[in-house]
Design a protein around this motif. Structure first.
Motif, PDB file in Angstrom:
ATOM      1  N   SER A  10       0.814  -1.213   0.000  1.00 33.79           N
ATOM      2  CA  SER A  10       0.000   0.000   0.000  1.00 33.79           C
ATOM      3  C   SER A  10       0.847   1.262   0.000  1.00 33.79           C
ATOM      4  O   SER A  10       0.512   2.244  -0.678  1.00 33.79           O
ATOM      5  N   ASN A  11       1.936   1.269   0.750  1.00 36.76           N
ATOM      6  CA  ASN A  11       2.807   2.444   0.778  1.00 36.76           C
ATOM      7  C   ASN A  11       3.503   2.663  -0.552  1.00 36.76           C
ATOM      8  O   ASN A  11       3.695   3.809  -0.971  1.00 36.76           O
ATOM      9  N   ILE A  12       3.867   1.601  -1.228  1.00 31.53           N
ATOM     10  CA  ILE A  12       4.460   1.752  -2.558  1.00 31.53           C
ATOM     11  C   ILE A  12       3.437   2.346  -3.513  1.00 31.53           C
ATOM     12  O   ILE A  12       3.730   3.291  -4.261  1.00 31.53           O
ATOM     13  N   ALA A  13       2.203   1.843  -3.474  1.00 31.66           N
ATOM     14  CA  ALA A  13       1.156   2.367  -4.354  1.00 31.66           C
ATOM     15  C   ALA A  13       0.858   3.835  -4.053  1.00 31.66           C
ATOM     16  O   ALA A  13       0.755   4.655  -4.976  1.00 31.66           O
ATOM     17  N   GLY A  15       2.804   6.081  -2.569  1.00 25.43           N
ATOM     18  CA  GLY A  15       3.944   6.905  -2.946  1.00 25.43           C
ATOM     19  C   GLY A  15       4.035   7.122  -4.444  1.00 25.43           C
ATOM     20  O   GLY A  15       4.346   8.224  -4.910  1.00 25.43           O
ATOM     21  N   PHE A  16       3.736   6.092  -5.208  1.00 21.75           N
ATOM     22  CA  PHE A  16       3.778   6.185  -6.669  1.00 21.75           C
ATOM     23  C   PHE A  16       2.790   7.237  -7.167  1.00 21.75           C
ATOM     24  O   PHE A  16       3.086   8.000  -8.082  1.00 21.75           O
ATOM     25  N   GLU A  17       1.629   7.289  -6.556  1.00 22.86           N
ATOM     26  CA  GLU A  17       0.589   8.216  -6.996  1.00 22.86           C
ATOM     27  C   GLU A  17       0.849   9.659  -6.593  1.00 22.86           C
ATOM     28  O   GLU A  17       0.173  10.561  -7.066  1.00 22.86           O
ATOM     29  N   ARG A  18       1.812   9.903  -5.748  1.00 22.98           N
ATOM     30  CA  ARG A  18       2.088  11.260  -5.280  1.00 22.98           C
ATOM     31  C   ARG A  18       2.642  12.158  -6.372  1.00 22.98           C
ATOM     32  O   ARG A  18       2.513  13.364  -6.302  1.00 22.98           O
ATOM     33  N   GLY A  19       3.310  11.598  -7.362  1.00 25.29           N
ATOM     34  CA  GLY A  19       3.732  12.400  -8.501  1.00 25.29           C
ATOM     35  C   GLY A  19       5.158  12.903  -8.492  1.00 25.29           C
ATOM     36  O   GLY A  19       5.622  13.426  -9.495  1.00 25.29           O
ATOM     37  N   SER A  20       5.867  12.778  -7.383  1.00 25.73           N
ATOM     38  CA  SER A  20       7.262  13.216  -7.391  1.00 25.73           C
ATOM     39  C   SER A  20       8.140  12.126  -6.779  1.00 25.73           C
ATOM     40  O   SER A  20       7.696  11.348  -5.933  1.00 25.73           O
ATOM     41  N   ASN A  21       9.377  12.086  -7.231  1.00 21.78           N
ATOM     42  CA  ASN A  21      10.309  11.096  -6.692  1.00 21.78           C
ATOM     43  C   ASN A  21      10.552  11.310  -5.202  1.00 21.78           C
ATOM     44  O   ASN A  21      10.701  10.346  -4.457  1.00 21.78           O
ATOM     45  N   PHE A  27       7.747   7.281   0.815  1.00 20.47           N
ATOM     46  CA  PHE A  27       6.856   6.140   1.029  1.00 20.47           C
ATOM     47  C   PHE A  27       7.584   4.807   0.860  1.00 20.47           C
ATOM     48  O   PHE A  27       7.214   3.821   1.508  1.00 20.47           O
ATOM     49  N   LEU A  28       8.613   4.783   0.046  1.00 19.49           N
ATOM     50  CA  LEU A  28       9.409   3.551  -0.068  1.00 19.49           C
ATOM     51  C   LEU A  28      10.135   3.265   1.246  1.00 19.49           C
ATOM     52  O   LEU A  28      10.264   2.106   1.652  1.00 19.49           O
ATOM     53  N   TYR A  29      10.596   4.310   1.927  1.00 23.87           N
ATOM     54  CA  TYR A  29      11.220   4.114   3.240  1.00 23.87           C
ATOM     55  C   TYR A  29      10.202   3.584   4.253  1.00 23.87           C
ATOM     56  O   TYR A  29      10.521   2.727   5.078  1.00 23.87           O
ATOM     57  N   ILE A  30       8.991   4.083   4.189  1.00 24.13           N
ATOM     58  CA  ILE A  30       7.946   3.570   5.072  1.00 24.13           C
ATOM     59  C   ILE A  30       7.672   2.104   4.749  1.00 24.13           C
ATOM     60  O   ILE A  30       7.511   1.275   5.660  1.00 24.13           O
ATOM     61  N   ALA A  31       7.656   1.767   3.463  1.00 21.78           N
ATOM     62  CA  ALA A  31       7.453   0.380   3.043  1.00 21.78           C
ATOM     63  C   ALA A  31       8.577  -0.509   3.573  1.00 21.78           C
ATOM     64  O   ALA A  31       8.327  -1.633   4.044  1.00 21.78           O
ATOM     65  N   LYS A  32       9.814  -0.009   3.528  1.00 19.30           N
ATOM     66  CA  LYS A  32      10.944  -0.767   4.096  1.00 19.30           C
ATOM     67  C   LYS A  32      10.733  -1.015   5.586  1.00 19.30           C
ATOM     68  O   LYS A  32      11.061  -2.082   6.104  1.00 19.30           O
ATOM     69  N   GLY A  33      10.165  -0.044   6.276  1.00 19.62           N
ATOM     70  CA  GLY A  33       9.855  -0.216   7.688  1.00 19.62           C
ATOM     71  C   GLY A  33       8.871  -1.352   7.912  1.00 19.62           C
ATOM     72  O   GLY A  33       8.983  -2.105   8.885  1.00 19.62           O
ATOM     73  N   SER A  34       7.930  -1.498   7.006  1.00 21.91           N
ATOM     74  CA  SER A  34       6.970  -2.597   7.110  1.00 21.91           C
ATOM     75  C   SER A  34       7.652  -3.951   6.953  1.00 21.91           C
ATOM     76  O   SER A  34       7.271  -4.923   7.617  1.00 21.91           O
TER      77      SER A  34
END
Length: 90
Positions: A10-13, A15-21, A27-34
């Motif tokens: 969900s965090n990857i999805a 983050g992807f929709e946010r529009g900027s790297n 959000f990828l860092y949050i996903a890593k935390g998961s």
């Protein structure tokens, strides 16, 4: 464990929709935390004998691999010349 995996995807999805790297990377860092949380749950499952040693090692290695791949993706995005719009718009 299911919540950790759902949170990762969900965090990857999101983050992807946010529009900027920059936001995507956050959000990828949050996903890593998961994935770190999932590792902790796997250790607890093994310590409490809910899973066997072979399954424990398989799952832990999978988590480390997924975390490393996410880190590599973050590194790629940081160095990418494309910083906006990652998907096609109509």
């Amino acid at each position: 464990m299911r919540r950790c995996v759902i949170s990762f995807a969900s965090n990857i999805a999101e983050g992807f929709e946010r529009g900027s790297n920059k936001e995507f990377i956050q959000f990828l860092y949050i996903a890593k935390g998961s994935i770190g949380e999932l590792r902790a749950q796997i250790y607890l499952a093994y310590d409490n004998r809910f899973i066997e040693e072979e399954e424990f090692h398989k799952l832990i290695n999978y988590c480390y691999d997924l975390s490393a791949k996410t880190s590599n993706f973050i590194r790629y995005l940081r160095n990418s010349k494309f910083t906006q719009m990652r998907h096609k718009t109509k």
